[in-house]
Design an enzyme around this catalytic site. Structure first.
Site, PDB file in Angstrom:
ATOM      1  N   ARG A  25       0.955  -1.209  -0.094  1.00  0.00           N
ATOM      2  CA  ARG A  25       0.025  -0.202  -0.056  1.00  0.00           C
ATOM      3  C   ARG A  25       0.968   1.282  -0.108  1.00  0.00           C
ATOM      4  NH1 ARG A  25       1.436   2.045   4.234  1.00  0.00           N
ATOM      5  NH2 ARG A  25       0.646   3.894   3.452  1.00  0.00           N
ATOM      6  N   GLY A  26       0.227   2.346  -0.283  1.00  0.00           N
ATOM      7  CA  GLY A  26       0.997   3.418  -0.264  1.00  0.00           C
ATOM      8  C   GLY A  26       1.291   3.676  -1.825  1.00  0.00           C
ATOM      9  N   ALA A  27       1.109   4.999  -2.522  1.00  0.00           N
ATOM     10  CA  ALA A  27       0.874   4.984  -3.874  1.00  0.00           C
ATOM     11  C   ALA A  27       2.393   4.673  -4.664  1.00  0.00           C
ATOM     12  CB  ALA A  27       0.606   6.535  -4.370  1.00  0.00           C
ATOM     13  N   ARG A  67      -6.756  -0.828  -7.263  1.00  0.00           N
ATOM     14  CA  ARG A  67      -7.164   0.453  -6.513  1.00  0.00           C
ATOM     15  C   ARG A  67      -7.355   1.408  -7.478  1.00  0.00           C
ATOM     16  NH1 ARG A  67      -4.286   1.122  -0.736  1.00  0.00           N
ATOM     17  NH2 ARG A  67      -6.021   2.232  -0.522  1.00  0.00           N
ATOM     18  N   CYS A 132      -1.514   9.534   7.914  1.00  0.00           N
ATOM     19  CA  CYS A 132      -1.330   8.210   7.395  1.00  0.00           C
ATOM     20  C   CYS A 132       0.386   7.727   7.200  1.00  0.00           C
ATOM     21  CB  CYS A 132      -1.860   8.301   5.743  1.00  0.00           C
ATOM     22  SG  CYS A 132      -2.103   6.657   4.901  1.00  0.00           S
ATOM     23  N   ASP A 201      -1.793  10.441  -2.875  1.00  0.00           N
ATOM     24  CA  ASP A 201      -2.214   9.554  -4.037  1.00  0.00           C
ATOM     25  C   ASP A 201      -2.288  10.039  -5.488  1.00  0.00           C
ATOM     26  OD1 ASP A 201      -3.129   8.603  -1.236  1.00  0.00           O
ATOM     27  OD2 ASP A 201      -2.594   6.741  -2.610  1.00  0.00           O
ATOM     28  N   ASN A 211      -5.581  12.504  -1.175  1.00  0.00           N
ATOM     29  CA  ASN A 211      -4.859  11.543  -0.133  1.00  0.00           C
ATOM     30  C   ASN A 211      -5.704  11.130   0.773  1.00  0.00           C
ATOM     31  OD1 ASN A 211      -2.045  10.868   0.978  1.00  0.00           O
ATOM     32  ND2 ASN A 211      -2.400  12.052   2.583  1.00  0.00           N
ATOM     33  N   LYS A 212      -5.280  10.299   1.941  1.00  0.00           N
ATOM     34  CA  LYS A 212      -5.797   9.390   2.932  1.00  0.00           C
ATOM     35  C   LYS A 212      -7.279  10.250   3.442  1.00  0.00           C
ATOM     36  CE  LYS A 212      -5.568   5.987   3.604  1.00  0.00           C
ATOM     37  NZ  LYS A 212      -6.198   5.101   3.116  1.00  0.00           N
ATOM     38  N   LYS A 237       2.588  11.310  -9.034  1.00  0.00           N
ATOM     39  CA  LYS A 237       1.370  11.261  -8.306  1.00  0.00           C
ATOM     40  C   LYS A 237       0.284  12.295  -9.104  1.00  0.00           C
ATOM     41  CE  LYS A 237       3.178   8.886  -5.032  1.00  0.00           C
ATOM     42  NZ  LYS A 237       3.578   9.488  -3.787  1.00  0.00           N
TER      43      LYS A 237
END
Ligand code: RUB
Length: 323
Positions: A25-27, A67, A132, A201, A211-212, A237
């Site tokens: 996870r995480g872009a 995702r 995050c 993201d 973002n989160k 991004k």
């Protein structure tokens, strides 16, 4: 009529599962894993160059559908597929693997460069608040610490999945003093903070930051408290589709991340579906609440990020996995 998909290698299926379940996870990590999976696909047997290309497109589609919000994923797939060049299967294979490796090493170098740019915003003795877990944001702290600056962090735990725990662990590995807080305590602690530092993201052409979930509320509170908000985001991004007015899809995740079946049963009788749980994974922070977007190409006021996007992408974006 929907095209039947050529089968993909198990490594691609496994990577897709790990991204969908957020084991990866995480872009940036998602983009890296996707490129690595395409390199694995390139090792598969193929009867002809056309079959090889079809297999690569199929693998990209499987990965793409995991995702929806982090644009680093399609940007990574697009980058690798554009390099699938050659007239024989052997040539195509070598070109694809080289391209994926190049992508991955550029990603790593970009993050280091971004860290050095972001470090310039941090002064000795600064306190940052994080939300995050962002490897781009942490790269800035790492570079600042590497420059000998003393940095402290207030880390939001980040419900529902508590990625703040990963941030806390990695900051402690850098020897940064950490105060972990629940998300609801953020406003109270903003008075002790010099910077809000988050990742992204996706960045839209108007400078909005995706973002989160919880980033936008934090940014609004930070603005009210006069605390600058820095977004650390490699150019991977930047979301090319937003240049033509498309909105970024916000991923909705399972209610079980918020409420376990046991917790649900304590609230309502089994079978009562009138209690609904919403679990959006990301939110959108308008550019007016963001002070700077830090990339490997320098730092930008959010409103000017479109200039960099035009330079990087031109005006047209293709989806080679849909061909
Ligand atoms: C992760 C998240 C991160 C960005 C940037 O969300 O919102 O801030 O992905 O991360 P999730 P990085 O946990 O749902 O993937 O800087 O590492 O690319």
């Amino acid at each position: 009529m929907t095209e039947s998909r050529p089968p993909v290698v198990s490594a691609v299926e496994e990577t897709a599962d790990r991204i969908a379940s957020m084991e990866v996870r995480g872009a940036a990590a998602i983009a890296d894993a996707a490129a690595a999976a395409l390199a694995e696909q390139a090792t598969a047997d193929a009867d002809s160059p056309a079959a090889f290309r079809a297999g690569m497109r199929s693998a990209a589609r499987v990965l793409y559908e995991t995702r929806p919000t982090a644009v680093s994923l399609p940007n990574s797939l697009r980058y690798v597929l554009r390099g699938v060049e050659g007239t024989t299967v052997a040539e195509l294979r070598t070109a694809s693997i080289d391209r994926a490796e190049r992508f991955r090493s550029e990603l790593e170098r970009a993050q280091e460069r971004l860290g050095r740019v972001g470090s310039n915003r941090l002064r000795d003795g600064d306190v940052v608040m994080t939300h995050c877990h962002s490897t781009d944001a942490l790269a800035c702290v790492k570079a600042a610490v590497g420059d000998g600056k003393s940095i402290e962090a207030i880390v939001k735990e980040t419900r529902p999945r508590n990625q703040g725990h990963i941030t806390a662990r990695e900051l402690r590995e850098l020897d940064v003093p950490v105060t972990l807080i629940v998300d609801n305590a953020a406003r109270r602690y903003l008075k002790d903070v010099d910077h809000v530092l988050v990742g992204a993201d996706s960045i839209a052409a108007d400078g909005s930051v995706i973002n989160k979930i919880g980033t936008s509320g934090l940014a609004v509170n930070a603005r009210e408290r006069g605390v600058p908000v820095t977004v650390a985001a490699q150019t991977i991004k930047l979301h090319p589709d937003t240049m033509t007015g498309h909105a970024v899809e916000i991923e909705m995740r399972s209610e079980t991340e918020v409420l376990t079946p046991e917790d649900r049963a304590e609230i309502v009788d089994d079978g009562d579906r009138e209690l609904t749980v919403e679990n959006p994974a990301f939110d959108i922070t308008p550019p007016r609440h963001v002070d700077a977007i830090v990339t490997e190409r320098g730092q930008f006021p959010p409103e000017s990020i479109v200039v960099l996007m035009r330079e990087l992408f031109g005006e047209t974006i293709d989806e080679p996995w849909s061909a």
